[in-house]
Scaffold this active site. Sequence first.
Site, PDB file in Angstrom:
ATOM      1  N   ASN A   8       0.872  -1.181   0.000  1.00  0.00           N
ATOM      2  CA  ASN A   8       0.000   0.000   0.000  1.00  0.00           C
ATOM      3  C   ASN A   8       0.908   1.231   0.000  1.00  0.00           C
ATOM      4  O   ASN A   8       1.467   1.585   1.033  1.00  0.00           O
ATOM      5  CB  ASN A   8      -0.890  -0.033   1.253  1.00  0.00           C
ATOM      6  CG  ASN A   8      -1.800   1.184   1.356  1.00  0.00           C
ATOM      7  OD1 ASN A   8      -1.901   1.971   0.410  1.00  0.00           O
ATOM      8  ND2 ASN A   8      -2.449   1.336   2.488  1.00  0.00           N
ATOM      9  N   TRP A   9       1.044   1.832  -1.172  1.00  0.00           N
ATOM     10  CA  TRP A   9       1.964   2.981  -1.289  1.00  0.00           C
ATOM     11  C   TRP A   9       1.348   4.257  -0.687  1.00  0.00           C
ATOM     12  O   TRP A   9       2.024   5.269  -0.562  1.00  0.00           O
ATOM     13  CB  TRP A   9       2.323   3.232  -2.751  1.00  0.00           C
ATOM     14  CG  TRP A   9       3.143   2.146  -3.390  1.00  0.00           C
ATOM     15  CD1 TRP A   9       3.596   0.998  -2.799  1.00  0.00           C
ATOM     16  CD2 TRP A   9       3.616   2.105  -4.745  1.00  0.00           C
ATOM     17  NE1 TRP A   9       4.314   0.255  -3.703  1.00  0.00           N
ATOM     18  CE2 TRP A   9       4.338   0.910  -4.910  1.00  0.00           C
ATOM     19  CE3 TRP A   9       3.484   2.961  -5.844  1.00  0.00           C
ATOM     20  CZ2 TRP A   9       4.941   0.559  -6.126  1.00  0.00           C
ATOM     21  CZ3 TRP A   9       4.080   2.615  -7.052  1.00  0.00           C
ATOM     22  CH2 TRP A   9       4.806   1.418  -7.189  1.00  0.00           C
ATOM     23  N   LYS A  10       0.072   4.206  -0.351  1.00  0.00           N
ATOM     24  CA  LYS A  10      -0.636   5.367   0.200  1.00  0.00           C
ATOM     25  C   LYS A  10      -0.418   6.596  -0.706  1.00  0.00           C
ATOM     26  O   LYS A  10      -0.246   6.441  -1.905  1.00  0.00           O
ATOM     27  CB  LYS A  10      -0.204   5.611   1.643  1.00  0.00           C
ATOM     28  CG  LYS A  10      -0.368   4.357   2.511  1.00  0.00           C
ATOM     29  CD  LYS A  10      -0.225   4.620   3.983  1.00  0.00           C
ATOM     30  CE  LYS A  10      -0.395   3.309   4.741  1.00  0.00           C
ATOM     31  NZ  LYS A  10      -0.321   3.460   6.176  1.00  0.00           N
ATOM     32  N   HIS A  95      -9.769   1.074   4.687  1.00  0.00           N
ATOM     33  CA  HIS A  95      -8.502   1.288   5.395  1.00  0.00           C
ATOM     34  C   HIS A  95      -8.746   2.251   6.561  1.00  0.00           C
ATOM     35  O   HIS A  95      -9.537   3.188   6.448  1.00  0.00           O
ATOM     36  CB  HIS A  95      -7.449   1.851   4.436  1.00  0.00           C
ATOM     37  CG  HIS A  95      -6.083   1.834   5.040  1.00  0.00           C
ATOM     38  ND1 HIS A  95      -5.655   2.803   5.917  1.00  0.00           N
ATOM     39  CD2 HIS A  95      -5.064   0.946   4.934  1.00  0.00           C
ATOM     40  CE1 HIS A  95      -4.421   2.509   6.320  1.00  0.00           C
ATOM     41  NE2 HIS A  95      -4.045   1.387   5.736  1.00  0.00           N
ATOM     42  N   GLU A 164      -5.642  -4.994  10.720  1.00  0.00           N
ATOM     43  CA  GLU A 164      -4.657  -3.932  10.943  1.00  0.00           C
ATOM     44  C   GLU A 164      -4.987  -3.181  12.222  1.00  0.00           C
ATOM     45  O   GLU A 164      -5.827  -2.262  12.204  1.00  0.00           O
ATOM     46  CB  GLU A 164      -4.685  -2.930   9.785  1.00  0.00           C
ATOM     47  CG  GLU A 164      -4.265  -3.506   8.460  1.00  0.00           C
ATOM     48  CD  GLU A 164      -3.648  -2.434   7.573  1.00  0.00           C
ATOM     49  OE1 GLU A 164      -2.454  -2.505   7.324  1.00  0.00           O
ATOM     50  OE2 GLU A 164      -4.371  -1.509   7.165  1.00  0.00           O
ATOM     51  N   SER A 205       3.122  -1.899  10.346  1.00  0.00           N
ATOM     52  CA  SER A 205       4.574  -1.804  10.575  1.00  0.00           C
ATOM     53  C   SER A 205       5.326  -3.109  10.288  1.00  0.00           C
ATOM     54  O   SER A 205       6.237  -3.484  11.025  1.00  0.00           O
ATOM     55  CB  SER A 205       4.856  -1.344  12.007  1.00  0.00           C
ATOM     56  OG  SER A 205       4.255  -0.086  12.238  1.00  0.00           O
ATOM     57  N   GLY A 226       2.855  -1.070   4.392  1.00  0.00           N
ATOM     58  CA  GLY A 226       2.779   0.345   4.017  1.00  0.00           C
ATOM     59  C   GLY A 226       4.182   0.892   3.804  1.00  0.00           C
ATOM     60  O   GLY A 226       4.788   0.733   2.743  1.00  0.00           O
ATOM     61  N   GLY A 227       4.743   1.518   4.850  1.00  0.00           N
ATOM     62  CA  GLY A 227       6.039   2.195   4.750  1.00  0.00           C
ATOM     63  C   GLY A 227       7.129   1.379   4.071  1.00  0.00           C
ATOM     64  O   GLY A 227       7.820   1.881   3.175  1.00  0.00           O
TER      65      GLY A 227
HETATM   66  P1  PGA Z   1       2.582   0.528   7.718  1.00  0.00           P
HETATM   67  O1  PGA Z   1       1.181   0.702   6.995  1.00  0.00           O
HETATM   68  O2  PGA Z   1       3.185  -0.776   7.213  1.00  0.00           O
HETATM   69  O3  PGA Z   1       3.379   1.721   7.304  1.00  0.00           O
HETATM   70  O4  PGA Z   1       2.311   0.473   9.176  1.00  0.00           O
HETATM   71  C1  PGA Z   1       0.275  -0.349   6.895  1.00  0.00           C
HETATM   72  C2  PGA Z   1      -1.051   0.210   6.429  1.00  0.00           C
HETATM   73  O5  PGA Z   1      -1.560   1.143   7.030  1.00  0.00           O
HETATM   74  O6  PGA Z   1      -1.621  -0.206   5.435  1.00  0.00           O
END
Ligand code: PGA
Length: 245
Positions: A8-10, A95, A164, A205, A226-227
């Site tokens: 998920n590149w957001k 999300h 999540e 995370s 995500g990150g």
């Molecule tokens: P994160 O994000 O891996 O940066 O915690 C996960 C998400 O919110 O989809």
Amino acid sequence: MRPLVIANWKMNTTLADASVLATLVKNRLHNESRADVVLCPPYIWLQEVASILEVSAPHIYLGAQNCFAGEFGPYTGEVSAAMLKDLCSYCIVGHSERREHFHESSELVSEKVQVVLQNNMTPILCVGEKQKSENSFESVRVMLEQSLEGVGKDELPKIVIVYEPVWAISTNAGDAVATGDYANEICAKIKEIVGDETGVLYGGSVTPENAHEFAGQGSIDGVLVGGASLKANDFVEICKIVGES
Ligand code: PGA
């Protein structure tokens, strides 16, 4: 199911970044990935990433980060599942960042799940409690059941659920990250509701350092990242760990 890793590149990447990242992930995973991989770039780079994945990228699919619940019409700035279906195989819905910043209710999320299914894509439905407490699962259960309202039992295997916990998203490694055992326990309870044929993933995370913890668990079918999905090396490493678990 084959293990699944979702990126998920957001709201990150420029056009150039998106193109480099997708190309690196594709080249580094070669054809050997034992996990299915879904890249979810911002809408505006979907076409670019689609053209990169078009050639020799088996097991790497494209997903959107959200969609509008209707089809076509006067909704300035929105993008519908009917528009996404020609490019994407997956679409994230519900999300926690959309629930929080855009006030999306579980009722609206359930409409999105249905519209994504009607357009022959796989909904990636995210659920998770805001704070860790003894009643964590109870709030996850309510959110899950409300977000699946109106979805037939026979449709459940066509959905991917991601657990999540909001308190474990975007942390800087360390204290707030959920443990593998904790995540597994909640994912097992989710499976009791949706059935064994529905994929249940963990997200929050995930890094190359902690991916083993989640990947080796009996009730976790993969991870949403995500990150760490913005760094090609880290993301590819996570895909390998999950694929080999
Ligand atoms: P994160 O994000 O891996 O940066 O915690 C996960 C998400 O919110 O989809």
